[in-house]
Structures are given as structure tokens and as C-alpha cells.
Motif scaffolding. Structure first.
Motif, PDB file in Angstrom:
ATOM      1  N   LEU A  42       0.835  -1.208   0.000  1.00  0.00           N
ATOM      2  CA  LEU A  42       0.000   0.000   0.000  1.00  0.00           C
ATOM      3  C   LEU A  42       0.868   1.256   0.000  1.00  0.00           C
ATOM      4  N   ASN A  43       1.912   1.255   0.824  1.00  0.00           N
ATOM      5  CA  ASN A  43       2.776   2.437   0.920  1.00  0.00           C
ATOM      6  C   ASN A  43       3.498   2.728  -0.375  1.00  0.00           C
ATOM      7  N   GLU A  44       3.770   1.702  -1.160  1.00  0.00           N
ATOM      8  CA  GLU A  44       4.454   1.912  -2.434  1.00  0.00           C
ATOM      9  C   GLU A  44       3.595   2.726  -3.416  1.00  0.00           C
ATOM     10  N   PHE A  45       2.292   2.695  -3.211  1.00  0.00           N
ATOM     11  CA  PHE A  45       1.397   3.408  -4.135  1.00  0.00           C
ATOM     12  C   PHE A  45       1.283   4.902  -3.823  1.00  0.00           C
ATOM     13  N   ARG A  46       1.546   5.250  -2.563  1.00  0.00           N
ATOM     14  CA  ARG A  46       1.234   6.614  -2.122  1.00  0.00           C
ATOM     15  C   ARG A  46       2.033   7.676  -2.869  1.00  0.00           C
ATOM     16  N   ASN A  47       1.314   8.742  -3.255  1.00  0.00           N
ATOM     17  CA  ASN A  47       1.917   9.901  -3.922  1.00  0.00           C
ATOM     18  C   ASN A  47       2.548   9.583  -5.279  1.00  0.00           C
ATOM     19  N   HIS A  48       1.954   8.645  -5.968  1.00  0.00           N
ATOM     20  CA  HIS A  48       2.405   8.346  -7.328  1.00  0.00           C
ATOM     21  C   HIS A  48       1.199   8.199  -8.256  1.00  0.00           C
ATOM     22  N   ILE A  49       1.487   8.290  -9.544  1.00  0.00           N
ATOM     23  CA  ILE A  49       0.485   7.925 -10.550  1.00  0.00           C
ATOM     24  C   ILE A  49       0.876   6.520 -10.979  1.00  0.00           C
ATOM     25  N   CYS A 108       0.499   2.433 -12.199  1.00  0.00           N
ATOM     26  CA  CYS A 108      -0.101   1.567 -13.197  1.00  0.00           C
ATOM     27  C   CYS A 108       0.176   0.130 -12.771  1.00  0.00           C
ATOM     28  N   VAL A 109      -0.830  -0.722 -12.816  1.00  0.00           N
ATOM     29  CA  VAL A 109      -0.621  -2.133 -12.462  1.00  0.00           C
ATOM     30  C   VAL A 109      -0.786  -2.960 -13.720  1.00  0.00           C
ATOM     31  N   ILE A 110       0.286  -3.658 -14.093  1.00  0.00           N
ATOM     32  CA  ILE A 110       0.212  -4.484 -15.292  1.00  0.00           C
ATOM     33  C   ILE A 110       0.590  -5.918 -14.941  1.00  0.00           C
ATOM     34  N   GLY A 111       0.216  -6.827 -15.794  1.00  0.00           N
ATOM     35  CA  GLY A 111       0.553  -8.220 -15.529  1.00  0.00           C
ATOM     36  C   GLY A 111      -0.354  -9.137 -16.308  1.00  0.00           C
ATOM     37  N   PRO A 112      -0.007 -10.416 -16.341  1.00  0.00           N
ATOM     38  CA  PRO A 112      -0.783 -11.350 -17.151  1.00  0.00           C
ATOM     39  C   PRO A 112      -2.216 -11.509 -16.645  1.00  0.00           C
ATOM     40  N   SER A 113      -3.047 -11.954 -17.534  1.00  0.00           N
ATOM     41  CA  SER A 113      -4.439 -12.223 -17.236  1.00  0.00           C
ATOM     42  C   SER A 113      -4.536 -13.255 -16.108  1.00  0.00           C
ATOM     43  N   GLY A 114      -5.383 -12.984 -15.133  1.00  0.00           N
ATOM     44  CA  GLY A 114      -5.619 -13.967 -14.072  1.00  0.00           C
ATOM     45  C   GLY A 114      -4.622 -13.932 -12.928  1.00  0.00           C
ATOM     46  N   ALA A 115      -3.639 -13.016 -12.995  1.00  0.00           N
ATOM     47  CA  ALA A 115      -2.616 -12.951 -11.942  1.00  0.00           C
ATOM     48  C   ALA A 115      -3.184 -12.388 -10.638  1.00  0.00           C
ATOM     49  N   GLY A 116      -4.266 -11.626 -10.763  1.00  0.00           N
ATOM     50  CA  GLY A 116      -4.910 -11.090  -9.555  1.00  0.00           C
ATOM     51  C   GLY A 116      -4.767  -9.586  -9.400  1.00  0.00           C
ATOM     52  N   LYS A 117      -4.655  -8.861 -10.521  1.00  0.00           N
ATOM     53  CA  LYS A 117      -4.502  -7.401 -10.460  1.00  0.00           C
ATOM     54  C   LYS A 117      -5.724  -6.747  -9.831  1.00  0.00           C
ATOM     55  N   SER A 118      -6.903  -7.083 -10.370  1.00  0.00           N
ATOM     56  CA  SER A 118      -8.124  -6.443  -9.863  1.00  0.00           C
ATOM     57  C   SER A 118      -8.385  -6.816  -8.407  1.00  0.00           C
ATOM     58  N   SER A 119      -8.189  -8.092  -8.071  1.00  0.00           N
ATOM     59  CA  SER A 119      -8.432  -8.523  -6.683  1.00  0.00           C
ATOM     60  C   SER A 119      -7.516  -7.765  -5.722  1.00  0.00           C
ATOM     61  N   THR A 120      -6.270  -7.590  -6.129  1.00  0.00           N
ATOM     62  CA  THR A 120      -5.302  -6.917  -5.264  1.00  0.00           C
ATOM     63  C   THR A 120      -5.698  -5.459  -5.049  1.00  0.00           C
ATOM     64  N   LEU A 121      -6.091  -4.789  -6.138  1.00  0.00           N
ATOM     65  CA  LEU A 121      -6.462  -3.376  -6.014  1.00  0.00           C
ATOM     66  C   LEU A 121      -7.733  -3.206  -5.197  1.00  0.00           C
ATOM     67  N   LYS A 122      -8.665  -4.131  -5.387  1.00  0.00           N
ATOM     68  CA  LYS A 122      -9.924  -4.045  -4.628  1.00  0.00           C
ATOM     69  C   LYS A 122      -9.646  -4.173  -3.137  1.00  0.00           C
ATOM     70  N   LYS A 123      -8.707  -5.057  -2.807  1.00  0.00           N
ATOM     71  CA  LYS A 123      -8.389  -5.258  -1.397  1.00  0.00           C
ATOM     72  C   LYS A 123      -7.605  -4.066  -0.830  1.00  0.00           C
ATOM     73  N   LEU A 124      -6.662  -3.540  -1.598  1.00  0.00           N
ATOM     74  CA  LEU A 124      -5.865  -2.408  -1.109  1.00  0.00           C
ATOM     75  C   LEU A 124      -6.688  -1.128  -1.025  1.00  0.00           C
ATOM     76  N   PHE A 125      -7.554  -0.957  -2.009  1.00  0.00           N
ATOM     77  CA  PHE A 125      -8.330   0.287  -2.095  1.00  0.00           C
ATOM     78  C   PHE A 125      -9.809  -0.029  -2.185  1.00  0.00           C
TER      79      PHE A 125
END
Ligand SMILES: Nc1nc2c(ncn2[C@@H]2O[C@H](COP(=O)(O)OP(=O)(O)OP(=O)(O)O)[C@@H](O)[C@H]2O)c(=O)[nH]1
Ligand SMILES: [Zn+2]
Length: 292
Positions: free
Chosen positions: A152-159, A161-178
Motif C-alpha cells: 500500500l505504501n508503495e502506491f502513495r503519492n504516485h500515478i 499503473c498495475v500491469i501483468g498477465p491475465s488472471g494474476a490477480g490485479k483487480s483482486s489486489t487493487l480491490k483489497k488495497l483500495f
């Protein structure tokens, strides 16, 4: 009628959603961009002219960064999120993402997600490859009920972008963090809001006024058309760039040349074999696309 400056936070159904403060203006691109073959992308800072709630993009400000896949501009930090199992990790894809990120000189964090599915030994294998290069590596699991504060702290005060293969869990991770209540959502001033949106699209979300997050659809391969020259490959493998001064030839490609420091470091295990093998494959792939 008035002129405003804002950021394109979403593109959907040929409309560019431009955020100006807490307002969002659905906007159209004027023909002059199409003539110049410039397409506005998410992240662009633009001047718009607003008429009856609808914006017309007049100007795109110069971009600090333009990524290829996803096509977004002006971000300053990239999270490459991949699982090790389910789906299995694809190191070639990961190394291509890192190449693209290095070429754009963006801050980078590697996230190995679904850490609940792998043993400590297996985690160490992958973490070592990338920590040895100098990358920040963070493990994450969305199965745990604890918030990953380090991530979470790595995201603060930046613009971001989360990239990665399909199904890796990008959306789940963002939903949980934010969780959604943490997003300040702009008010859509489109009075003709069309029905439920189901198309997949790219969208930047605001966490606070200094922190933005972009979740992008996953893809499982991408081409090398973002490269302008073959030398960009060796120059953007960080550990090659750092050590190449000790190669005998100053234009060493680290392939067939004698007294190559990079090949020596691979032999003694200081540079990872998989990074080197992927380098060779990427060079071959690049030569093929340049031939056509
Ligand atoms: N075991 C485990 N499963 C997870 C974890 N995170 C996500 N998943 C599961 O992995 C699947 C894919 O997750 P998504 O968040 O949709 O993945 P994505 O990267 O956004 O995928 P795309 O939208 O296809 O790019 C879902 O079934 C999630 O429940 C995790 O940490 N551990
Ligand atoms: Zn060399």
C-alpha cells in the motif's frame, strides 16, 4: 462555453472522460488529432472546450511517458504483478514488461501475488532473480485478511499503473488495497449517461489528490514495437548495462563476442541464466520484426 485543463481518466465508447478537479467531462477528440495520427490516451493532460457539458479536446500537453501496452501516458510508477502458480509464472513476459518500463525510466515494483499457493523455497528462487538485479520485490496474497501495508505504501503519492498477465490477480489486489470507499469518484456530468457499462476499458482512479491507480486488462503476450533500436534491449537490462563497461568491446552485444563480462557473470551465476536466455530470445524476436 469555456476552456479547461484536465486529465483523461477513462476512454470508453469513443468518449474521453476528462477529470478537472472533481468534475468529469465526457469529451470528443477534434479531427485535427486524427489527421496528425495522434490519439489521446488515458493519462494525457489535455485542454478542453466545454459546451453543454460535453468537452472537445483542443490540445494534448507533452507526455513525460508513453507506454505501449497498456497504452497510457504520464504515469510514474509501474507494478508488475504476476502469480508464480495459477497461472504459472511467465518469466519471458515479465522480462519484456521490465524492458518496457526501463525504457521509459519509470519506477518499478515487482509483485508476486497468490503467495499462499507457493512454498518459501519457491518464493526465494524468483525473488532472488529480481532482487539481485536491484528490483524491489513484494509478495502478496489476497487470501489473507491483513492489509499489505508495505505494498500500500508503495502506491502513495504516485500515478501508478498495475500491469501483468491475465488472471494474476490485479483487480483482486487493487480491490483489497483500495476498497471502493477510498476512491474519490468524480461526478460524471454527462446528462445522457448511457446504460450499464460492460465493455472492458482502461481507467485511472483517484485514491487521493496525489495518488492515482490504473488497473489494466491483462494480456498474455506483447510485441516489441515499442523499441526503436536493437541497442535499447541491452541498455535496458539493468544488470547488463551496469556491468558492460568491463566487456572487451565497448559495443558488445553480449552474444558472440570474446571477453564478454556479461557472459562471464552468467557463467559464475551472478547474472541469472533465465534473464540472459530471455535477453537472447528478445534480440532474436526483435531482429525478426525488423526484417519485415
Ligand atoms: N489463491 C489466490 N487466489 C487469488 C489471489 N488473488 C486473486 N486470486 C484469484 O485469481 C483469479 C483472478 O483474479 P483477478 O483479480 O480477476 O485477476 P486479473 O489479473 O485482474 O485478471 P484479468 O482481469 O484477466 O487481467 C480470481 O479467481 C481471484 O479470486 C491470491 O492472492 N491468492
Ligand atoms: Zn559483453
Amino acid at each position: 462555453m469555456s476552456d479547461k485543463t484536465g486529465v483523461i481518466t477513462k476512454i470508453q465508447r469513443e468518449l474521453f472522460y476528462v477529470s478537472v478537479g472533481n468534475e468529469v467531462y465526457p469529451s470528443k477528440a477534434k479531427g485535427n488529432f486524427r489527421n496528425k495520427k495522434i490519439t489521446p490516451v488515458v493519462g494525457d493532460k489535455v485542454d478542453i472546450n466545454v459546451e453543454n457539458g460535453l468537452g472537445f479536446i483542443l490540445k494534448i500537453h507533452p507526455r513525460s511517458v508513453l507506454l505501449h501496452r497498456p497504452e497510457v501516458s504520464n504515469i510514474d510508477k509501474c507494478f508488475v504483478l504476476s502469480s508464480i502458480k495459477s497461472p504459472n509464472i511467465n518469466l519471458m513476459l515479465l522480462d519484456k514488461y521490465l524492458l518496457m518500463i526501463e525504457k521509459n525510466s519509470i519506477d518499478c515494483v515487482i509483485v508476486f501475488n497468490k503467495s499462499d499457493l507457493v512454498s518459501e523455497d519457491e518464493k526465494k528462487i524468483y525473488a532472488d532473480i529480481y532482487r539481485n538485479v536491484g528490483y524491489k520485490v513484494i509478495f502478496n496474497s489476497n487470501e489473507s485478511s491483513i492489509t499489505n501495508e508495505e505494498l500500500l505504501n508503495e502506491f502513495r503519492n504516485h500515478i501508478n499503473c498495475v500491469i501483468g498477465p491475465s488472471g494474476a490477480g490485479k483487480s483482486s489486489t487493487l480491490k483489497k488495497l483500495f476498497p471502493s470507499e477510498y476512491f474519490i469518484s468524480g461526478k460524471i456530468s454527462d446528462k445522457t449517461q448511457r446504460g450499464k457499462q460492460t465493455t472492458r476499458h482502461i481507467e485511472i482512479k483517484m485514491v487521493d489528490h496525489n495518488t492515482y491507480v490504473l488497473d489494466t486488462p491483462g494480456f498474455s503476450s506483447f510485441d516489441l514495437s515499442f523499441l526503436n533500436d536493437k541497442s535499447e534491449i541491452k541498455n535496458n537490462f539493468v544488470e547488463f548495462r551496469k556491468n558492460s563497461l568491463r566487456c572487451k568491446f565497448n559495443n558488445c552485444e553480449h552474444i558472440n563476442e570474446p571477453k564478454c563480462e556479461i557472459k562471464r557473470l552468467v557463467e559464475i551465476g551472478e547474472i541469472s541464466q533465465s534473464r540472459y536466455d530471455n535477453y537472447l530470445k528478445i534480440v532474436e524476436e526483435y531482429k525478426k520484426i525488423r526484417r519485415y
